[in-house]
Design a protein around this motif. Structure first.
Motif, PDB file in Angstrom:
ATOM      1  N   SER A  94      -7.048   2.835   1.327  1.00 21.26           N
ATOM      2  CA  SER A  94      -6.997   1.569   2.266  1.00 21.26           C
ATOM      3  C   SER A  94      -6.066   1.925   3.363  1.00 21.26           C
ATOM      4  O   SER A  94      -5.987   0.781   4.497  1.00 21.26           O
ATOM      5  N   ALA A  95      -5.107   2.802   3.569  1.00 17.81           N
ATOM      6  CA  ALA A  95      -4.111   3.139   4.487  1.00 17.81           C
ATOM      7  C   ALA A  95      -2.905   2.373   4.270  1.00 17.81           C
ATOM      8  O   ALA A  95      -2.076   2.105   5.316  1.00 17.81           O
ATOM      9  N   TYR A  96      -2.799   1.760   2.985  1.00 20.93           N
ATOM     10  CA  TYR A  96      -1.469   0.917   2.931  1.00 20.93           C
ATOM     11  C   TYR A  96      -0.389   1.897   2.505  1.00 20.93           C
ATOM     12  O   TYR A  96       0.444   1.814   3.430  1.00 20.93           O
ATOM     13  N   GLN A  97      -0.689   2.951   2.124  1.00 21.62           N
ATOM     14  CA  GLN A  97       0.527   3.831   1.667  1.00 21.62           C
ATOM     15  C   GLN A  97       1.062   4.505   3.024  1.00 21.62           C
ATOM     16  O   GLN A  97       2.118   4.548   3.344  1.00 21.62           O
ATOM     17  N   ALA A  98      -0.201   4.704   3.709  1.00 28.63           N
ATOM     18  CA  ALA A  98       0.138   5.441   5.219  1.00 28.63           C
ATOM     19  C   ALA A  98       1.030   4.339   6.103  1.00 28.63           C
ATOM     20  O   ALA A  98       1.769   4.857   6.813  1.00 28.63           O
TER      21      ALA A  98
END
Length: 218
Positions: A94-98
């Protein structure tokens, strides 16, 4: 087209989430601040708007998940990043960690093997806030040799083993945070690359991740 709004209500729920994560043992204030700054509901279907700030994983495209905030915070804390470090992330999802890493002011190089997820993230307006995230479509086991060496590597899927090519792409003194193991449960490990070429392996808690797979999925 979905309209993204971050209301006082959302911000209040986010503050409560941060306290939940803190009570579970996360002590890195910069990581907690990053989670407080990011509207997690933007990363989920609008149907999940009411529950986006519960501390649990949710489904996203391609049978993947957006990780539980505690898990994101846990891995981020173990990484011990400093501003301007180069961090390789395996499994954009989801790109949340990024985004959490980007809030910590590092240069994020993130690889996604699912083409639909990669394409979606390219059109996700919120991510334009972070010019320090570079997105790549590829095989996580191969890493990004032309962009290395990296100060840190974070793997956000269950790895069957420690990927040797990713170790090669780490700087001496660099760290990898990896959930290792097959089956339903993995052990979180932190691997430090020593000057003599050996690896220092620290073992932490158990988690459950989707499997890390070889190759790309068009």
């Amino acid at each position: 087209m979905r309209k993204f709004e971050d209301t006082y209500r959302h911000k209040g729920m986010r503050r409560k989430l941060v306290e939940v994560v803190r009570q579970k043992g996360i002590q890195d204030e910069k990581v907690l601040e990053a989670i407080n700054n990011i509207p997690r509901h933007f990363f989920l279907d609008s149907a999940f708007d009411e529950v986006a700030y519960e501390d649990r994983a949710f489904p996203i495209l391609e049978e993947q998940t957006i990780s539980q905030p505690y898990t994101v915070a846990y891995q981020s804390q173990l990484l011990e990043v400093k501003p301007f470090m180069k961090v390789l992330e395996i499994g954009t999802g989801s790109a949340y960690q990024a985004s959490v890493l980007a809030e910590l002011q590092v240069q994020v190089y993130t690889i996604e093997r699912q083409k639909k997820l990669f394409d979606y993230n390219k059109t996700f307006q919120y991510l334009r806030k972070y010019p320090n995230i570079k997105f790549f479509y590829g095989d996580g086991f191969e890493g990004l040799p032309t962009f290395g060496p990296f100060d840190r590597v974070i793997i956000t899927a269950a790895a069957p083993e420690i990927p040797p090519k990713l170790i090669q792409q780490m700087k001496v003194g660099g760290m990898m945070v990896i959930p290792e193991g097959i089956g339903d449960v993995q052990v979180m490990k932190r691997i430090t690359k020593l000057e003599n070429g050996e690896l220092k392996i620290e073992v932490f808690d158990q988690f459950s991740f989707v499997p890390m797979l070889v190759g790309k999925n068009d």
